[in-house]
Design an enzyme around this catalytic site. Structure first.
Site, PDB file in Angstrom:
ATOM      1  N   ASP A  18       0.813  -1.120   0.132  1.00 12.92           N
ATOM      2  CA  ASP A  18      -0.161   0.051  -0.022  1.00 12.92           C
ATOM      3  C   ASP A  18       1.050   1.188  -0.042  1.00 12.92           C
ATOM      4  O   ASP A  18       1.282   1.799   1.139  1.00 12.92           O
ATOM      5  CB  ASP A  18      -0.959  -0.092   1.042  1.00 12.92           C
ATOM      6  N   GLU A 100      -6.617   5.009  -8.706  1.00 11.35           N
ATOM      7  CA  GLU A 100      -7.763   5.419  -8.484  1.00 11.35           C
ATOM      8  C   GLU A 100      -8.335   6.536  -9.444  1.00 11.35           C
ATOM      9  O   GLU A 100      -7.701   7.293  -9.868  1.00 11.35           O
ATOM     10  CB  GLU A 100      -7.640   6.145  -7.046  1.00 11.35           C
ATOM     11  N   LYS A 136      -9.787   1.938  -8.997  1.00 13.40           N
ATOM     12  CA  LYS A 136     -10.213   2.098  -7.655  1.00 13.40           C
ATOM     13  C   LYS A 136     -11.316   3.268  -7.578  1.00 13.40           C
ATOM     14  O   LYS A 136     -11.289   4.156  -8.369  1.00 13.40           O
ATOM     15  CB  LYS A 136      -9.100   2.553  -6.684  1.00 13.40           C
ATOM     16  N   THR A 160     -13.345   1.006  -3.015  1.00 11.79           N
ATOM     17  CA  THR A 160     -12.594   1.329  -1.889  1.00 11.79           C
ATOM     18  C   THR A 160     -13.590   2.454  -0.939  1.00 11.79           C
ATOM     19  O   THR A 160     -14.686   2.316  -1.300  1.00 11.79           O
ATOM     20  CB  THR A 160     -11.395   2.200  -2.375  1.00 11.79           C
ATOM     21  N   PHE A 182     -11.810  -0.811   4.891  1.00 10.28           N
ATOM     22  CA  PHE A 182     -10.851  -0.100   5.811  1.00 10.28           C
ATOM     23  C   PHE A 182     -10.791  -0.422   7.185  1.00 10.28           C
ATOM     24  O   PHE A 182     -11.642   0.068   7.988  1.00 10.28           O
ATOM     25  CB  PHE A 182     -11.094   1.317   5.523  1.00 10.28           C
TER      26      PHE A 182
END
Length: 334
Positions: A18, A100, A136, A160, A182
């Site tokens: 990440d 993203e 994303k 996400t 998350f």
């Protein structure tokens, strides 16, 4: 020699890095990598990546022509910057990179679809197959609808900013490739709102991902679960066996330098035997569950706002950098 926690984790879970830091990815050698606007902004400010940033800015300036403002150039450049980092990352890793969509499009289905197609087109022009890219998208109802259409076009999506079971079920029913619940941000919300600390299996973020994983395996959904946003290695240990986990370089290093037994915590066979009720999901159910889940509604809007702000900061950073390049060019021309 005893195995490290990371070695044992890799045997049951796909480990993802990440970060947008290319050097860190080279060190930890993950299967896949994920980026987001905050990570790209951080990487763009590191001295070792200035040549990448400058190259993207100059290309954007050339594309828009001499009359373009620094702001317009920066706006175009930030889209290309994430792809440029993605291309470099894909030279290191064997798997996929997540890139993203602009978080400011989180409630715009058509805008998200259009941007996702642009991202895939830029990767494909660079000779990179869409099979190696995950787009994303924030887990809003509108984002999930965009992902459903994109998946039909063979564009794989990673949903996400996912905090609630209702978001996860809607994603699975839309046939998305991957979701990123998350863990750490859920923990943050509960600590702030209860004043309590949570450890191990009591961690509400761990419990949320466990519930989602078990639901997906119980009902045979193809969508994979990738736990994200970790605050400590304890959360990762509790989710050993999850399909994928995306972990910061710092926590990967901690796992790699720690020995001990790592038992599997999430298991598809156990999930299939679990007593879980199926929840039919439509927009009315999604909206009702979202309104009733204060943590999920708080963290989703906060996450979209945070990623949007990171993009604005990146645009400002790029505009400033472009002005510096132009100033240097003017001086050398004189």
């Amino acid at each position: 020699m005893p195995k490290t926690l990371l070695e044992q984790l890799r045997a049951m879970t796909t480990v993802v890095a990440d970060t947008g830091d290319i050097e860190a990815i080279e060190k930890v050698k993950p299967q896949d990598a994920t980026t987001n606007p905050s990570l790209i902004t951080a990487a763009a400010q590191m001295p070792q990546y200035q040549s990448i940033v400058d190259g993207v800015l100059l290309d954007a300036h050339k594309q828009l022509g001499e009359g373009a403002s620094d702001k317009d150039v920066a706006n175009l450049a930030f889209k290309h910057l994430a792809i440029e980092f993605g291309k470099r990352i894909l030279q290191i890793i064997p798997g996929r990179v997540s890139t993203e969509v602009d978080a400011r499009l989180s409630y715009d289905t058509e805008g998200t679809i259009k941007t996702a197609r642009e991202i895939i087109s830029l990767y494909e022009k660079a000779g990179i197959s869409r099979e190696r890219i995950l787009i994303k998208i924030a887990s809003t109802w509108e984002g999930i609808r965009a992902a459903e259409q994109l998946e039909k076009e063979g564009i794989h999506c990673n949903l996400t900013l996912l905090f609630g079971l209702h978001q996860a079920i809607a994603c699975a029913e839309a046939g998305v490739t991957l979701i990123s619940p998350f863990v750490g941000r859920i923990l943050d919300w509960y600590k702030k709102n209860t004043g309590k600390d949570y450890k191990g299996a009591e961690d509400p973020g761990v419990q949320s991902v466990t519930r989602i994983y078990n639901y997906f395996k119980k009902f045979g959904y193809k969508t994979q679960v990738m736990g994200a946003s970790f605050r400590n290695t304890g959360e990762i240990i509790e989710l050993a066996g999850c399909d994928l986990l995306t972990i910061s370089p710092q926590l990967l290093h901690e796992l790699d330098s720690t020995q001990g037994e790592l038992p599997r915590k999430l298991d598809p066979e156990k999930a299939k035997a679990a007593d879980i009720q199926k929840i039919p999901m439509d927009k009315a159910t999604f909206d009702k569950m979202h309104a009733e889940d204060k943590m999920a509604s708080d963290k989703l809007s906060e996450g979209i706002e945070g990623f949007s702000k990171a993009l604005e900061n990146l645009e400002q950073l790029l505009a400033k950098r472009l002005a510096e390049i132009e100033s240097r060019q003017t001086v050398s021309a004189d």
